[in-house]
Design an enzyme around this catalytic site. Structure first.
Site, PDB file in Angstrom:
ATOM      1  CG  ASN A 144      -1.491   1.210   1.697  1.00 13.33           C
ATOM      2  OD1 ASN A 144      -1.705   2.099   0.885  1.00 13.33           O
ATOM      3  ND2 ASN A 144      -1.830   1.313   2.984  1.00 13.33           N
ATOM      4  CE  LYS A 156       0.986   2.592   5.265  1.00 14.96           C
ATOM      5  NZ  LYS A 156       1.339   2.530   6.666  1.00 14.96           N
ATOM      6  CG  HIS A 188      -4.584   0.557   6.044  1.00 15.34           C
ATOM      7  ND1 HIS A 188      -4.090   1.552   6.855  1.00 15.34           N
ATOM      8  CD2 HIS A 188      -3.543  -0.263   5.767  1.00 15.34           C
ATOM      9  CE1 HIS A 188      -2.793   1.335   7.047  1.00 15.34           C
ATOM     10  NE2 HIS A 188      -2.436   0.247   6.391  1.00 15.34           N
ATOM     11  CD  GLU A 248      -1.782   4.391   7.776  1.00 12.12           C
ATOM     12  OE1 GLU A 248      -1.948   4.724   6.591  1.00 12.12           O
ATOM     13  OE2 GLU A 248      -0.736   3.830   8.185  1.00 12.12           O
ATOM     14  CD  GLU A 252      -1.692  -4.054   7.266  1.00 10.70           C
ATOM     15  OE1 GLU A 252      -0.509  -3.931   6.915  1.00 10.70           O
ATOM     16  OE2 GLU A 252      -2.570  -3.238   6.965  1.00 10.70           O
ATOM     17  N   GLY A 290       3.902   1.125  10.719  1.00 11.26           N
ATOM     18  CA  GLY A 290       4.475   2.457  10.532  1.00 11.26           C
ATOM     19  C   GLY A 290       5.756   2.710  11.309  1.00 11.26           C
ATOM     20  CB  SER A 335       7.252  -3.166  11.229  1.00  8.40           C
ATOM     21  OG  SER A 335       6.835  -1.889  11.664  1.00  8.40           O
TER      22      SER A 335
HETATM   23  P1  PGA Z   1       4.611  -0.581   7.323  1.00  2.18           P
HETATM   24  O1  PGA Z   1       3.082  -0.389   6.878  1.00  2.18           O
HETATM   25  O2  PGA Z   1       5.132  -1.806   6.632  1.00  2.18           O
HETATM   26  O3  PGA Z   1       5.294   0.664   6.877  1.00  2.18           O
HETATM   27  O4  PGA Z   1       4.616  -0.755   8.824  1.00  2.18           O
HETATM   28  C1  PGA Z   1       2.221  -1.478   6.841  1.00  2.18           C
HETATM   29  C2  PGA Z   1       0.830  -1.061   6.441  1.00  2.18           C
HETATM   30  O5  PGA Z   1       0.316  -0.025   6.862  1.00  2.18           O
HETATM   31  O6  PGA Z   1       0.183  -1.798   5.670  1.00  2.18           O
END
Ligand code: PGA
Length: 255
Positions: A9, A11, A97, A99, A169, A175, A215
């Site tokens: 993704n 973002k 997601h 977020e 997730e 993040g 991550s």
């Molecule tokens: P990240 O993001 O790998 O940067 O932790 C994962 C995600 O939000 O899908």
């Protein structure tokens, strides 16, 4: 090794030009990998989708959208309709997601409405689920996942099973401030999700791929991928340079 899913993704990063450049590089770098072993998808921002669809062979890299409204049209300022996405050559959407849930206040009932609309329009649909750090601390991670799956897939019928995928997730793992889940912990949660999917869809529930995200990086991707209930990895930051993502994919698949 079983067929493994890799997705990213993007973002709210990358302009149209940067997205096109990224997709073209990633296509060229991964083209030689046998697609019976690899399912690769990228989810860029809305404004890049038309151009992205123009330059990408979606047999190699499937493109997806980051969100979608549950209605086809109407008084929904700022939203994107499934018809608008389809018009851009998109047939895959990520919903729920972390977020969207935690920054923009979406809840399981909204995700369910979106999922049902996406399926009706023939989209492949990736539902993201995951407990917060506080839910983990209070030992209700499993209950949280069960609730998210149960409400998220409410009224979804068996005929749509092959359109479904889930990304686990954990919110605390995502993040720059996130800590990756230990592979054993992720595996336990994937087992809970798979049990829930079997409860919900019977034996065909096991056909629904469950990906781990949060991550993921070149240091932990293979250890996660070795777990029997992890069908793929959903990667943010560590995938945003095509060369790095290609390396990660090849290391995991031992290509
Ligand atoms: P990240 O993001 O790998 O940067 O932790 C994962 C995600 O939000 O899908």
């Amino acid at each position: 090794m079983k067929k493994f899913y890799f997705g990213s993704n993007l973002k709210m990063y990358k302009t149209v030009g940067e997205t096109v450049d990224y997709l073209m590089k990633l296509s060229a770098l991964t083209e030689s990998i046998d697609r019976s072993k690899l399912e690769l998808f990228i989810i860029p921002s809305y404004t890049t989708l038309a151009k992205a669809a123009e330059v990408t062979d979606q047999q190699l890299i499937r493109l997806g959208a980051q969100n979608m409204c549950w209605e086809d049209q109407g008084q929904f300022t700022g939203e994107i309709s499934p018809l608008m996405l389809a018009e851009q050559g998109i047939s895959f959407v990520m919903l729920g997601h972390s977020e969207r849930r935690h920054v923009f206040g979406e809840d399981d009932f909204m995700e369910n409405r979106k999922i049902r609309t996406a399926l009706k329009h023939g989209f492949r649909t990736l539902l993201c689920v995951g407990e917060t750090g506080q839910q983990k601390e209070y030992d209700v991670a499993k209950e949280t996942l069960r609730t998210q799956i149960k409400i998220g897939f409410s009224q979804v019928t068996d005929e749509h099973i092959d359109q479904l995928a889930v990304a686990y997730e954990p919110v605390w793992s995502i993040g720059v401030d996130g800590t990756p889940a230990e592979p054993d912990y992720a595996e336990d949660m994937h087992i809970v999700i798979k049990e829930m999917l079997s409860e919900r869809f019977g034996s065909r529930g096991s056909e629904i791929p469950v990906l781990y995200g949060g991550s993921v990086n070149r240091g932990n991707a293979r250890r996660l991928a070795m777990k029997p209930s992890i069908d793929g990895v959903f990667v943010g930051r560590a995938a945003w340079q095509a060369e790095d993502f290609n390396q990660m994919i090849r290391e995991v698949l031992q290509e």
